[in-house]
Scaffold this motif. Structure first.
Motif, PDB file in Angstrom:
ATOM      1  N   PHE A  66      14.918  32.589  91.163  1.00 25.40           N
ATOM      2  CA  PHE A  66      14.963  32.886  89.579  1.00 25.40           C
ATOM      3  C   PHE A  66      14.784  34.351  89.619  1.00 25.40           C
ATOM      4  N   SER A  67      15.672  35.086  88.952  1.00 27.61           N
ATOM      5  CA  SER A  67      15.579  36.699  88.959  1.00 27.61           C
ATOM      6  C   SER A  67      16.002  36.974  87.581  1.00 27.61           C
ATOM      7  N   GLN A  68      15.899  38.293  87.159  1.00 31.78           N
ATOM      8  CA  GLN A  68      16.665  38.630  85.941  1.00 31.78           C
ATOM      9  C   GLN A  68      18.053  38.646  85.895  1.00 31.78           C
ATOM     10  N   PRO A  69      18.838  38.621  85.022  1.00 29.89           N
ATOM     11  CA  PRO A  69      18.418  38.470  83.487  1.00 29.89           C
ATOM     12  C   PRO A  69      18.340  36.967  82.968  1.00 29.89           C
ATOM     13  N   HIS A  70      17.753  36.154  83.818  1.00 26.41           N
ATOM     14  CA  HIS A  70      17.886  34.860  83.499  1.00 26.41           C
ATOM     15  C   HIS A  70      16.008  34.254  83.020  1.00 26.41           C
ATOM     16  N   PHE A  71      16.048  33.034  82.131  1.00 24.46           N
ATOM     17  CA  PHE A  71      14.784  32.628  82.394  1.00 24.46           C
ATOM     18  C   PHE A  71      14.751  31.096  82.612  1.00 24.46           C
ATOM     19  N   MET A  72      13.769  30.556  83.278  1.00 28.73           N
ATOM     20  CA  MET A  72      13.399  29.135  83.571  1.00 28.73           C
ATOM     21  C   MET A  72      12.744  28.378  82.519  1.00 28.73           C
ATOM     22  N   PHE A  73      13.286  27.285  82.212  1.00 28.36           N
ATOM     23  CA  PHE A  73      12.680  26.298  81.453  1.00 28.36           C
ATOM     24  C   PHE A  73      12.298  25.144  82.157  1.00 28.36           C
ATOM     25  N   CYS A  74      10.835  24.637  82.128  1.00 30.54           N
ATOM     26  CA  CYS A  74      10.504  23.271  82.713  1.00 30.54           C
ATOM     27  C   CYS A  74       9.933  22.156  81.781  1.00 30.54           C
ATOM     28  N   TYR A 116      23.404  21.495  67.227  1.00 33.38           N
ATOM     29  CA  TYR A 116      22.940  22.335  68.071  1.00 33.38           C
ATOM     30  C   TYR A 116      23.923  22.381  69.340  1.00 33.38           C
ATOM     31  N   PRO A 117      23.867  23.654  70.009  1.00 35.66           N
ATOM     32  CA  PRO A 117      24.822  23.769  71.151  1.00 35.66           C
ATOM     33  C   PRO A 117      24.346  22.673  72.140  1.00 35.66           C
ATOM     34  N   THR A 118      25.398  22.334  72.980  1.00 33.92           N
ATOM     35  CA  THR A 118      25.075  21.297  74.117  1.00 33.92           C
ATOM     36  C   THR A 118      24.805  21.921  75.561  1.00 33.92           C
ATOM     37  N   ALA A 119      23.780  21.470  76.287  1.00 35.02           N
ATOM     38  CA  ALA A 119      23.468  21.863  77.360  1.00 35.02           C
ATOM     39  C   ALA A 119      24.721  21.603  78.612  1.00 35.02           C
ATOM     40  N   THR A 120      24.713  22.321  79.466  1.00 38.82           N
ATOM     41  CA  THR A 120      25.978  22.270  80.443  1.00 38.82           C
ATOM     42  C   THR A 120      25.750  21.774  81.782  1.00 38.82           C
ATOM     43  N   ASN A 121      24.461  21.516  81.763  1.00 39.51           N
ATOM     44  CA  ASN A 121      24.098  20.719  83.362  1.00 39.51           C
ATOM     45  C   ASN A 121      22.784  20.065  83.061  1.00 39.51           C
ATOM     46  N   ASP A 122      22.362  19.077  83.989  1.00 39.89           N
ATOM     47  CA  ASP A 122      21.196  18.305  83.959  1.00 39.89           C
ATOM     48  C   ASP A 122      20.293  18.306  84.947  1.00 39.89           C
ATOM     49  N   HIS A 123      20.045  19.607  85.566  1.00 37.59           N
ATOM     50  CA  HIS A 123      19.179  19.781  86.430  1.00 37.59           C
ATOM     51  C   HIS A 123      17.743  19.877  85.951  1.00 37.59           C
ATOM     52  N   THR A 124      16.658  19.722  86.563  1.00 37.21           N
ATOM     53  CA  THR A 124      15.088  19.811  86.286  1.00 37.21           C
ATOM     54  C   THR A 124      14.725  21.233  85.893  1.00 37.21           C
ATOM     55  N   PHE A 125      15.113  22.198  86.791  1.00 38.97           N
ATOM     56  CA  PHE A 125      15.122  23.400  86.506  1.00 38.97           C
ATOM     57  C   PHE A 125      16.370  24.214  86.334  1.00 38.97           C
ATOM     58  N   ASN A 126      16.483  24.683  85.087  1.00 39.24           N
ATOM     59  CA  ASN A 126      17.493  25.331  84.439  1.00 39.24           C
ATOM     60  C   ASN A 126      17.316  26.715  84.601  1.00 39.24           C
ATOM     61  N   GLN A 127      18.497  27.380  84.817  1.00 35.96           N
ATOM     62  CA  GLN A 127      18.494  28.770  84.853  1.00 35.96           C
ATOM     63  C   GLN A 127      19.437  29.317  83.859  1.00 35.96           C
ATOM     64  N   TRP A 128      18.858  29.722  82.715  1.00 34.93           N
ATOM     65  CA  TRP A 128      19.544  29.975  81.518  1.00 34.93           C
ATOM     66  C   TRP A 128      19.685  31.526  81.390  1.00 34.93           C
ATOM     67  N   HIS A 129      20.662  31.828  80.751  1.00 31.23           N
ATOM     68  CA  HIS A 129      20.877  33.501  80.516  1.00 31.23           C
ATOM     69  C   HIS A 129      19.890  33.910  79.369  1.00 31.23           C
ATOM     70  N   LEU A 130      19.280  34.970  79.576  1.00 32.35           N
ATOM     71  CA  LEU A 130      18.315  35.371  78.651  1.00 32.35           C
ATOM     72  C   LEU A 130      18.928  36.212  77.535  1.00 32.35           C
ATOM     73  N   GLU A 131      19.369  35.545  76.496  1.00 31.45           N
ATOM     74  CA  GLU A 131      19.715  36.085  75.308  1.00 31.45           C
ATOM     75  C   GLU A 131      19.243  37.115  74.710  1.00 31.45           C
ATOM     76  N   GLN A 132      19.613  38.113  73.764  1.00 30.72           N
ATOM     77  CA  GLN A 132      19.068  39.045  73.254  1.00 30.72           C
ATOM     78  C   GLN A 132      18.030  38.794  72.320  1.00 30.72           C
ATOM     79  N   GLY A 133      18.302  37.759  71.317  1.00 28.81           N
ATOM     80  CA  GLY A 133      17.246  37.010  70.514  1.00 28.81           C
ATOM     81  C   GLY A 133      16.210  36.743  71.268  1.00 28.81           C
ATOM     82  N   LEU A 134      16.298  35.934  72.095  1.00 27.64           N
ATOM     83  CA  LEU A 134      15.010  35.543  72.990  1.00 27.64           C
ATOM     84  C   LEU A 134      14.048  36.639  73.813  1.00 27.64           C
ATOM     85  N   SER A 135      15.118  37.565  74.279  1.00 28.09           N
ATOM     86  CA  SER A 135      14.344  38.576  74.838  1.00 28.09           C
ATOM     87  C   SER A 135      13.428  39.701  73.838  1.00 28.09           C
ATOM     88  N   GLU A 136      14.061  39.519  72.604  1.00 28.12           N
ATOM     89  CA  GLU A 136      13.335  40.707  71.773  1.00 28.12           C
ATOM     90  C   GLU A 136      12.465  39.852  71.175  1.00 28.12           C
TER      91      GLU A 136
END
Length: 300
Positions: A66-74, A116-136
């Motif tokens: 995991f690195s920028q500009p992504h976030f992890m969700f567990c 809502y949007p639909t997720a594109t994968n089913d892994h336990t640890f997902n690496q999602w793009h850090l969108e502007q709204g969440l970042s702010e």
């Protein structure tokens, strides 16, 4: 991505080479200027952003960087290992993690539209793009560390916005599944919590499957799909993690610790400990750690 000014502020505030539990509820900052290895800690449901550098999370044999500009969700409690490989004084590693207040997310979910949007994968640890709204939203929350007198009033509002952004984004499907009664994620989260609370007791997979309202085969399938471990492997990881914590905390006989965490045979405990950590439990006695690994039970 968060601004360079916010990153520099966190580098000044956060202690080096440890996980800082900030004055904001559920918010942690981790800074290190040298490589670190955290052996078998429990990653609670949380969202994490790496602001500088990168880290590797391993769940069983599956490792993700995991690195920028992504976030992890567990989504559920996970026994994992984490490694920061490249960090130095000139470019320290820096990450921020926020535990999820699931009761607050549930209340918010009731007020949101059903599409809502639909997720594109089913892994336990997902690496999602850090969108502007969440970042702010995270930036506003972190900036409260410079004005501590505003934390009590404003932090809950900014955290609520973070939950809103998560639910509205592509990671929202996993978060909603965790909160949806009867979903596979919710049932497995219930099972992992039960195992955590009773890890030293004998585990009946059949009883646990019944408790979750699932067939044994279905329970096995979804438990391993979500945690990447079988229920017995999950229990074993909790037992060995707790044993390591006890051995490091104070001098103790290996047999006493083995019995305390649920093993009936100290020799079996020693074999599994060696296989899991790569060295004998004797190396932990009195705080002596042969590999100088770190132990922690918190989000980061």
């Amino acid at each position: 991505m968060l601004s360079e000014q916010t990153i520099q502020t966190l580098l000044q505030l956060a202690p080096k080479n440890e996980v800082w539990q900030t004055p904001i509820k559920g918010l942690f900052v981790h800074q290190c200027d040298k490589p670190q290895h955290f052996e078998s800690y429990i990653q609670e449901p949380s969202v994490c952003i790496v602001l500088q550098g990168e880290r590797q999370i391993c769940l069983g044999d599956e490792c993700t960087v995991f690195s920028q500009p992504h976030f992890m969700f567990c989504p559920v409690n996970m026994p994992v290992t984490m490694q920061v490989q490249h960090a130095n004084a000139e470019k320290p590693y820096l990450s921020v993690s926020m535990k999820l207040d699931l009761e607050e997310v549930s209340r918010l979910l009731l007020r949101l539209p059903s599409h809502y949007p639909t997720a594109t994968n089913d892994h336990t640890f997902n690496q999602w793009h850090l969108e502007q709204g969440l970042s702010e939203a995270f930036e506003r929350l972190l900036n409260l560390l410079k004005t501590p007198n505003e934390i009590d009033f404003l932090a809950p509002l900014y955290q609520q916005e973070i939950y809103y952004r998560l639910l509205q984004g592509k990671a929202g499907e996993k978060l909603r599944a965790l909160l949806s009664f009867g979903s596979h994620t919710q049932r497995i989260a219930q099972a992992t919590q039960w195992i955590q609370n009773h890890f030293a007791e004998p585990l009946s997979v059949e009883s646990l499957a019944t408790q979750c309202g699932m067939s044994v085969s279905g329970f096995h399938h979804h438990f391993k799909k979500i945690t990447h471990l079988s229920p017995l492997q999950y229990q074993k990881s909790l037992r060995l993690t707790e044993a390591r914590k006890q051995l490091q905390a104070k001098p103790e006989s290996i047999a006493a610790v083995a019995f305390a965490v649920g093993y009936e045979s100290p020799s079996q405990f020693s074999r599994e400990y060696n296989r899991y950590f790569g060295y004998s439990p004797r190396g932990e006695l009195g705080g002596i750690n042969l590999k100088n690994h770190l132990y922690i039970v918190d989000s980061f």
